[in-house]
Write a protein that holds these residues in place. Structure first.
Motif, short mmCIF file in Angstrom:
data_model
loop_
_atom_site.label_atom_id
_atom_site.label_comp_id
_atom_site.label_asym_id
_atom_site.label_seq_id
_atom_site.Cartn_x
_atom_site.Cartn_y
_atom_site.Cartn_z
N LYS A 130 49.11 33.48 39.97
CA LYS A 130 48.94 34.70 40.77
C LYS A 130 47.51 35.23 40.63
CE LYS A 130 53.78 36.18 40.36
NZ LYS A 130 54.69 37.25 39.86
N PRO A 131 47.03 35.99 41.62
CA PRO A 131 45.67 36.52 41.55
C PRO A 131 45.55 37.78 40.71
CG PRO A 131 46.66 37.13 43.65
CD PRO A 131 47.65 36.24 42.95
N LEU A 132 44.47 37.84 39.96
CA LEU A 132 44.03 39.05 39.28
C LEU A 132 42.59 39.28 39.70
CD1 LEU A 132 44.10 41.35 37.13
CD2 LEU A 132 43.40 39.62 35.44
N VAL A 133 42.33 40.36 40.42
CA VAL A 133 40.98 40.68 40.88
C VAL A 133 40.58 42.00 40.24
CG1 VAL A 133 39.51 41.16 42.87
CG2 VAL A 133 41.38 39.51 43.08
N ILE A 134 39.45 42.02 39.56
CA ILE A 134 38.97 43.26 38.96
C ILE A 134 37.60 43.63 39.54
CG2 ILE A 134 40.18 42.68 36.81
CD1 ILE A 134 37.05 42.83 35.72
N THR A 135 37.21 44.86 39.31
CA THR A 135 35.96 45.39 39.86
C THR A 135 34.92 45.58 38.76
OG1 THR A 135 37.33 46.66 41.39
CG2 THR A 135 35.01 47.20 41.32
N SER A 136 33.70 45.17 39.09
CA SER A 136 32.55 45.47 38.24
C SER A 136 31.45 45.96 39.17
CB SER A 136 32.13 44.22 37.45
OG SER A 136 31.05 44.51 36.57
N GLY A 137 30.20 45.93 38.71
CA GLY A 137 29.10 46.40 39.54
C GLY A 137 27.90 45.49 39.45
N THR A 138 27.12 45.42 40.51
CA THR A 138 25.94 44.55 40.50
C THR A 138 24.85 45.05 39.57
OG1 THR A 138 24.88 45.63 42.39
CG2 THR A 138 26.38 43.80 42.87
N LEU A 139 24.95 46.28 39.09
CA LEU A 139 23.95 46.78 38.15
C LEU A 139 24.04 46.11 36.79
CD1 LEU A 139 23.77 50.62 38.90
CD2 LEU A 139 22.23 48.81 39.65
N VAL A 140 25.05 45.24 36.59
CA VAL A 140 25.09 44.45 35.35
C VAL A 140 24.04 43.33 35.38
CG1 VAL A 140 27.56 44.85 35.05
CG2 VAL A 140 26.80 42.73 36.13
N MET A 141 23.46 43.06 36.54
CA MET A 141 22.57 41.91 36.67
C MET A 141 21.15 42.23 36.19
SD MET A 141 24.76 39.84 37.66
CE MET A 141 23.78 38.38 38.01
N PRO A 142 20.38 41.21 35.82
CA PRO A 142 19.01 41.44 35.38
C PRO A 142 18.17 42.10 36.46
CG PRO A 142 19.71 39.21 34.82
CD PRO A 142 20.77 39.78 35.71
N ALA A 143 17.26 42.96 36.05
CA ALA A 143 16.43 43.71 36.98
C ALA A 143 15.19 42.91 37.38
CB ALA A 143 16.01 45.03 36.35
N GLY A 193 53.89 47.23 36.13
CA GLY A 193 53.39 47.12 37.49
C GLY A 193 52.96 45.70 37.83
N ALA A 194 52.29 45.04 36.88
CA ALA A 194 51.84 43.67 37.11
C ALA A 194 52.99 42.69 37.17
CB ALA A 194 50.85 43.27 36.02
N GLU A 195 53.97 42.88 36.30
CA GLU A 195 55.13 41.98 36.26
C GLU A 195 55.89 41.95 37.58
OE1 GLU A 195 57.32 43.54 33.00
OE2 GLU A 195 56.18 42.43 31.48
N ALA A 196 55.94 43.09 38.26
CA ALA A 196 56.73 43.21 39.49
C ALA A 196 55.95 42.76 40.73
CB ALA A 196 57.19 44.65 39.67
N ALA A 197 54.70 42.34 40.55
CA ALA A 197 53.83 42.06 41.69
C ALA A 197 53.52 40.58 41.83
CB ALA A 197 52.53 42.84 41.56
N ASP A 198 53.04 40.22 43.03
CA ASP A 198 52.56 38.87 43.29
C ASP A 198 51.06 38.74 43.02
OD1 ASP A 198 55.11 38.00 44.36
OD2 ASP A 198 54.62 39.14 46.17
N GLY A 199 50.43 39.86 42.75
CA GLY A 199 49.01 39.86 42.45
C GLY A 199 48.58 41.25 42.04
N VAL A 200 47.43 41.33 41.36
CA VAL A 200 46.94 42.60 40.83
C VAL A 200 45.49 42.80 41.26
CG1 VAL A 200 46.35 43.88 38.73
CG2 VAL A 200 48.49 42.58 38.85
N LEU A 201 45.19 44.02 41.69
CA LEU A 201 43.81 44.43 41.98
C LEU A 201 43.50 45.63 41.13
CD1 LEU A 201 41.15 44.50 43.50
CD2 LEU A 201 42.31 45.69 45.38
N HIS A 202 42.52 45.49 40.24
CA HIS A 202 42.16 46.54 39.29
C HIS A 202 40.82 47.14 39.69
CE1 HIS A 202 41.47 48.81 35.72
NE2 HIS A 202 40.77 47.90 35.07
N MET A 203 40.85 48.35 40.27
CA MET A 203 39.62 49.03 40.70
C MET A 203 39.32 50.28 39.89
SD MET A 203 39.87 48.82 44.87
CE MET A 203 41.52 49.55 44.91
N ALA A 204 40.29 50.83 39.19
CA ALA A 204 40.10 52.09 38.47
C ALA A 204 39.16 51.88 37.28
CB ALA A 204 41.43 52.63 37.99
#
Length: 303
Positions: free
Chosen positions: A103-116, A61-72
């Motif tokens: 090419k762009p690779l954008v992935i998803t994380s969460g702000t709960l990784v930050m210090p409290a 899937g990534a090879e055939a694309a101009d960019g990747v968005l990973h949200m899963a």
């Protein structure tokens, strides 16, 4: 661009796919089931059968694309090490075909990784011993590709990505209020949660794919911190229930699990000023409390 997307049929994914297609991009979405494939097709995307554990499929899937968005993001919360491994190895499989391409690779994380306990920014380091430390390995795997010719960036989403048919933390909180007959908060309720509307998050993902510089850490936050007492008060008013304060020990038995009690008592304000200035991102959609008062949260029973 032709974008390969994981998580395109999930909760936030359809809004992102719609945003990308409306901006003129072509989207291929990872689909692990017939239902997911049907949903992607209805959005105007092309399904690509596979899963996060099928690394050959991810690479194709990534090879055939101009960019990747990973949200899963998947797995069993009783085995955080396995969830962390699955996300890291999936990110590596998606990034490898993009090496030295720009090419762009954008992935998803969460702000709960930050210090409290204080408002943090995109420049601050995540808390390796914190509540969501299991997301950090995926962030690092993504940003490692910035040194290998990939325009890699990470979008940390607020714990509350709100909008119609939400099935995240806020509906769980509402379901608990319905079940117990009280709208609760932990301690004095002054702990703060960032929030972002789903459509504003979708616009941020598009901008990240289009122009985020390599190595960017981005915060998907429209409101830096909404107090849990304000959230509980809005739920109490909407459901005509009393509002109560719980001690941490009481909260452990009140919510779905002791882990969720920690989540609802977590103080995690986050700034997105740098993200907004870098990408020209300007959230415009309703706030969390506006959505609670006027959206479908309190009219549709949460599951």
């Amino acid at each position: 661009m032709h974008i390969f997307v994981t998580g395109g049929s999930g909760q936030t994914g359809p809004a992102v796919v719609t945003e990308l297609i409306a901006a003129g991009h072509n989207v291929t979405g990872l689909a692990r089931s017939d239902a997911a494939a049907t949903r992607l097709e209805a959005l105007g995307a092309t399904p690509h059968r596979g899963s996060l554990d099928d690394h050959d499929s991810l690479r194709r899937g990534a090879e055939a694309a101009d960019g990747v968005l990973h949200m899963a993001y998947g797995g069993d919360f009783s085995d955080l090490d396995d969830m962390m491994r699955r996300d890291r190895t999936a990110t590596e499989a998606l990034g490898q075909p993009l090496e030295h391409s720009g090419k762009p690779l954008v992935i998803t994380s969460g702000t709960l990784v930050m210090p409290a306990g204080r408002e943090t920014t995109e420049k601050d380091e995540p808390d390796t011993a914190g509540l969501a430390a299991f997301r950090i390995a995926g962030e690092r795997a993504c940003l490692d590709f910035a040194a290998r010719g990939v325009r890699a960036s990470v979008v940390r989403l607020a714990p509350t990505v709100h909008g119609p048919e939400d099935h995240g933390f806020i509906p769980m909180l509402i379901a608990t209020a319905r079940k117990t007959g009280v709208s609760a908060y932990v301690g004095d309720g002054a702990n703060r949660w960032p929030a972002v509307h789903r459509l504003d998050a979708a616009a941020l993902f598009r901008l990240a794919l289009e122009k985020a510089p390599a190595g960017s850490m981005l915060h998907g936050v429209a409101e830096n911190g909404v107090t849990m007492k304000d959230i509980a008060q809005t739920i109490a008013r909407g459901l005509d229930l009393p509002m109560v304060s719980l001690t941490p020990d009481q909260a452990a038995g009140h919510y779905a699990s002791p882990f969720m009690a920690k989540v609802y008592g977590f103080d995690a304000p986050v700034s997105s000023t740098h993200t907004q200035e870098l990408l020209g991102w300007s959230p415009t959609h309703p706030t969390l409390l506006e959505d609670l008062e006027h959206g479908d949260y309190l009219t549709t029973p949460a599951s």
